[in-house]
Design an enzyme around this catalytic site. Structure first.
Site, mmCIF file in Angstrom:
data_model
loop_
_atom_site.group_PDB
_atom_site.id
_atom_site.type_symbol
_atom_site.label_atom_id
_atom_site.label_comp_id
_atom_site.label_asym_id
_atom_site.label_seq_id
_atom_site.Cartn_x
_atom_site.Cartn_y
_atom_site.Cartn_z
ATOM 1 C CD GLU A 120 31.628 20.969 4.747
ATOM 2 O OE1 GLU A 120 30.626 20.787 5.451
ATOM 3 O OE2 GLU A 120 32.072 22.086 4.449
ATOM 4 C CB ALA A 261 26.893 19.571 14.070
ATOM 5 C CD GLU A 297 25.841 22.087 11.583
ATOM 6 O OE1 GLU A 297 25.924 21.977 10.337
ATOM 7 O OE2 GLU A 297 26.777 22.555 12.277
ATOM 8 C CG HIS A 300 25.101 24.955 6.917
ATOM 9 N ND1 HIS A 300 25.756 25.901 6.167
ATOM 10 C CD2 HIS A 300 25.977 24.603 7.901
ATOM 11 C CE1 HIS A 300 26.968 26.117 6.676
ATOM 12 N NE2 HIS A 300 27.124 25.344 7.732
ATOM 13 C CD GLU A 319 30.496 26.276 7.225
ATOM 14 O OE1 GLU A 319 29.813 26.737 8.164
ATOM 15 O OE2 GLU A 319 30.324 25.117 6.777
HETATM 16 N N1 B3K Z 1 30.125 22.122 7.537
HETATM 17 C C1 B3K Z 1 30.611 21.386 8.674
HETATM 18 C C2 B3K Z 1 32.101 21.323 8.672
HETATM 19 C C3 B3K Z 1 32.683 19.984 8.371
HETATM 20 C C4 B3K Z 1 34.151 20.110 8.160
HETATM 21 C C5 B3K Z 1 34.898 18.856 8.204
HETATM 22 N N2 B3K Z 1 36.331 19.051 8.231
HETATM 23 C C6 B3K Z 1 30.146 21.961 9.961
HETATM 24 C C7 B3K Z 1 29.507 23.284 9.884
HETATM 25 O O1 B3K Z 1 30.166 24.285 9.684
HETATM 26 O O2 B3K Z 1 28.316 23.372 9.989
HETATM 27 ZN ZN ZN Z 2 28.685 25.514 9.051
#
Ligand code: B3K
Ligand code: ZN
Length: 866
Positions: A120, A261, A297, A300, A319
């Site tokens: 990501e 993470a 995490e 998500h 987010e």
């Molecule tokens: N979704 C990842 C973010 C990664 C970004 C890289 N530049 C972490 C998080 O928000 O859970």
């Molecule tokens: Zn996140």
């Protein structure tokens, strides 16, 4: 570099249904063979197939088994365009990549114990040619080959379906992920790691295999993360009815990682900082952060993975919502009131300055140059505040129905912020059209409130006005729909009845100016405004010192009790900074000391008392100054700390003794609160600059059975006068030099120090064996902490600016993402005096002029100079 615009979004012309990857690790590089089932998207006009790539050595290209003729495609450094492919076909590509040389830590890269990925937002293109955008979702099959002795662990998303030995001491494993996913959720790990295994049974009876993979020898630091994972799984079932859909849920910890993470489907990859913990090496704050990040995490998996983002402008869709969810998990697991206080403290320290600076952007940005620069406090934390306002406006039950609607409609899809709000609107019957300003508009609204009491009519009228300062690209602002939670305190400190027994009203404030009338009010009240911080705004109200003391002592809303103290202290620090700048002495009215004593001696939760007596930070206070004088601000803040210490010395000392630990350390919310308050007392006592208190701190440092107390004592000493600080720092390093995360604390405490020679110390540490510019955690600990050291970074002679700008340049050649994060230290340079501005401008201009600057750093520096 050219910006990308939300308004230019077009759906993909081609879909990829399945991806099969064969990844072969060899000493001269890793060969990635990809087989993609591609079909035209019938809903858009026919066009070429555009694939993204970066730093790929292309070895072969074929369609339906036929090698591609040179006239059929255009191959660039970062794009592969296949001009006129058939409607449906199989694309085979073979590339070589060099993970050992990947210092950006995006894509597939080497760390100490093996190879890891971070995809990501746009790392997958550094592994293979692919339409690397989140709205292209495919099913993946991955086969990994590597030397067995060096890399016994071979992991990818999904379920293991085959594994075995190969010639020359090598082995392979094949993983199949049954869920369609965007490429940014791809992950693989080829490493030597230990694993802690466990299982979890969901409410509906599905058994999930859990595994936490860490550096060999660290299994005794995994227990807390495993418990956090299981707690999160249970919480999401109980709170949102969301169960884990996987057979395998794995967490892999790696010491080199750009962020905290990553939520890859079934195979999260974590910075070691948010996995490893044991009482002697991790603080209470670390334990709590691990809970939050593991939960984040995990959450998500539904908010991000099952329902993902259509494009990167929608980043806050996953987010903001997932931060809101991890905040609620934290509030339910630890303490709701302290969780909220810490969230707001963080928002004011990070997001408000961002929203007032050159990188200000809406929760849903409409343009960016480098998407990696938009993983910001605005997208995350303000995004969470926006979700929280929806929750406040419609209530818990309707919010839950909205979540159910969201998943029922969009499971398996890549969607937009509008889709989320529409689900909330339909489930609640509330029209959210006026609310959408929060997604489109940058800047922190400023709400001014004034009250008037009409004794004869027994009526209290509250008049609110709002303005939002201009931000880059948005000179004119529209009013926002602001939920303002209000209570009225009577002279006895009790809440007045606002009608029907309600003690808090949620005002819906949506125009430039609005008045709200409260009837049947028997005496002039003290208003408690924006309870629980019901909106991310700055609220001005001309409170008198005695009114703030009244709120601090009596408000039934714990957040606003804390807030009253912050106003009391903040106003005084700012007034004293002005006095000191004029050459006058700082003052500390007896009323302020008395108010602090009332809190200190109250029977409130110790964690709350500690929060209430923690002074607002310099960066937060600086936002309230027209021209920031960092030296006066620093001196004024220290002067208040000293005045409180002098005025309350006996109380601090008594409390320090009364809160002495009774049993062995355990991480537990109540114990953590007691430690926090006790260490706050130790810190205040050491404001008095007395050998006796330093000796006490040194004793605590030496005798503590846990990192929380040991590190608190170290931090106190590292900021105090006397030799004890150096003694403790040396002992700490000698003891912990082999624990990377503890060494980070050691670096950070020195970089954040108040001592006059801090910059010289940081320069020395750059050359110390403990430091490594290639490791993001080390850079954050030493350099970003220094960049956040308000007085030293903004030193009058420009030394702080020059030092950091040069380090950004060095780092940019290694890791642009981390360099760009460091560059954000310069955001507020225009708020300082002209001499400091000249130094900052020169440092930024030198950086801007460097040839070969990354897009990441360029965007930040270019915007800072506009
Ligand atoms: N979704 C990842 C973010 C990664 C970004 C890289 N530049 C972490 C998080 O928000 O859970
Ligand atoms: Zn996140």
């Amino acid at each position: 570099p050219a910006p990308v615009f939300l308004k230019d979004y077009l759906p993909p012309a081609w879909w990829v249904d399945t991806v099969s990857l064969d990844v072969d690790l060899r000493p001269d590089g890793t060969v990635v063979s990809a087989t993609l089932a591609v079909r035209r998207n019938p809903e858009v006009a026919p066009g070429p197939l555009c694939l993204n790539g970066a730093e790929l050595e292309t070895l072969s290209l074929a369609i339906d088994g036929q090698s591609l003729s040179p006239s059929a495609y255009t191959l660039g450094d970062e794009s592969l365009v296949i001009t006129a492919p058939p409607e449906r076909f199989t694309l085979e590509t073979k590339v070589r990549i060099q993970p050992d040389r990947n210092t950006q830590l995006s894509g597939f890269y080497r760390s100490k114990d093996g190879y890891f990925t971070q995809c990501e937002p746009q790392g997958f293109r550094r592994i293979t040619w692919f339409p690397d955008r989140p709205d292209v979702m495919a099913c993946y099959t991955v086969t990994l080959h590597a030397d067995k002795a060096s890399y016994p662990v071979l992991l990818a998303n999904g379920n293991p379906v085959a594994q075995g030995d190969e010639a020359d001491g090598r082995h392979f494993a094949t993983w199949v992920d049954p869920f369609r996913k965007p490429s940014y959720l791809f992950a693989m790990v080829v490493a030597k790691l230990d694993v802690l295994r466990d299982t979890y049974r969901t409410t509906s009876g599905r058994e999930v295999q859990l595994g936490i993979f860490v550096e060999p020898g660290k299994l005794d630091q995994c227990g807390h993360a495993m418990a956090a994972l299981k707690k999160s799984m249970r919480w999401d079932e109980a709170t949102f009815g969301l169960e884990c859909d996987l057979d395998h849920y794995m967490i892999v910890a790696v010491g080199d990682f750009n962020m905290g993470a990553m939520e890859n489907k079934g195979l999260n990859i974590f910075n070691t900082k948010y996995v490893l913990a044991r009482a002697d090496v991790a603080t209470d704050v670390d334990f709590e952060n691990i809970d939050r990040v593991v939960a984040h995490e995990y959450f998500h998996n539904w908010t991000g993975n099952r329902v993902t983002c259509r494009d990167w402008f929608q980043l806050s869709l996953k987010e903001g919502l997932t931060v809101f969810r991890d905040q609620e998990f934290g509030a339910d697991t630890h303490s709701r009131q302290t969780a909220r206080i810490r969230e707001v403290r963080g928002l004011r320290a990070m997001q408000f300055p961002e929203d007032a600076g050159p990188m200000a952007h809406p929760v849903r940005p409409s343009t960016y140059v480098e998407i990696n620069n938009f993983y910001t406090a605005t997208v995350y934390e303000k995004g969470a505040e926006v979700v929280r306002m929806i929750h406040t406006l419609i209530g818990k039950d309707a919010f839950r129905r909205g979540m159910d609607t969201y998943f029922a409609r969009h499971d398996g899809q890549a969607v937009t912020c509008e889709d989320f709000v529409a689900a909330m609107a339909d489930a609640s019957g509330v029209d959210f059209t006026p609310f959408m300003t929060w997604y489109r508009q940058a800047g922190t609204p400023r709400v001014s409130a004034r009250g008037s009491y009409d004794a004869a009519a027994r009526r209290y009228t509250l008049t609110l006005t709002q303005v939002c300062p201009p931000t880059p690209g948005q000179p004119d602002k529209a009013p926002c729909l602001i939920p303002v939670a209000v209570g009225l305190l009577g002279p006895d400190g009790r809440d007045l009845d606002l009608g029907g027994g309600r003690t808090t009203a949620i005002l819906q404030f949506s125009t430039h100016e609005q008045s709200f009338v409260f009837e049947n009010i028997d005496a002039a009240p003290v208003p408690s405004l924006l309870r629980n911080f019901s909106a991310p705004v700055v609220l001005d109200f001309d409170y008198q010192e005695r009114e703030l003391a009244h709120l601090l002592a009596h408000d039934s809303d714990p957040f606003n009790r804390w807030e009253a103290g912050q106003r009391l202290f903040g106003d005084l620090i700012l007034a004293n900074a002005a006095r000191l700048a004029r050459g006058e002495a700082a003052e500390c009215p007896a009323g302020v000391i008395a108010a602090a004593r009332t809190v200190l001696l109250s029977d409130s939760d110790p964690a709350f008392i500690a929060e209430a007596l923690t002074l607002p930070g310099e960066a937060t206070l600086a936002e309230r100054m027209a021209v920031v004088d960092p030296d006066a601000l620093h001196a004024a803040r220290n002067a208040l700390a000293r005045a409180l210490a002098a005025g309350l010395e006996d109380d601090f000392l008594a409390l320090y003794e009364r809160l002495a630990p009774v049993g062995a350390y355990q991480f537990d919310t109540a114990d953590a609160g007691r430690r926090r308050l006790r260490n706050l007392c130790l810190g205040y006592l050491n404001e008095l600059d007395r050998g006796g208190y330093r000796a006490q701190a040194l004793r605590q440092f030496e005798q503590a059975d846990n990192m929380t107390d040991q590190f608190a004592a170290l931090a106190t000493l590292a900021n105090a006068g006397g030799d004890e600080g150096d003694t403790a720092l040396a002992a700490f390093y000698a003891r912990w030099q082999h624990e990377a995360l503890v060494v980070d604390k050691w670096l950070a405490v020195q970089a954040g120090s108040r001592r006059d020679d801090t910059l010289a110390g940081v320069e020395r540490l750059m050359a110390h064996a403990a430091f490594d510019l290639k490791n993001p955690n080390k850079v954050y600990a030493l350099l970003r902490t220094f960049g956040g050291n308000h007085r030293h970074f903004h030193a009058a002679d420009g030394s702080g600016y020059r030092f950091v700008a040069e380090r950004i340049a060095d780092l940019d050649a290694i890791n642009p993402q981390v360099a760009a994060r460091l560059a954000r230290c310069f955001d507020r340079w225009r708020k300082f005096d002209t001499s400091r501005q000249a130094h900052a401008r020169a440092a930024l201009a030198a950086l801007h002029a460097r040839p070969g600057l990354s897009r990441d750093v360029f965007e930040v520096v270019d915007k800072a100079l506009v």
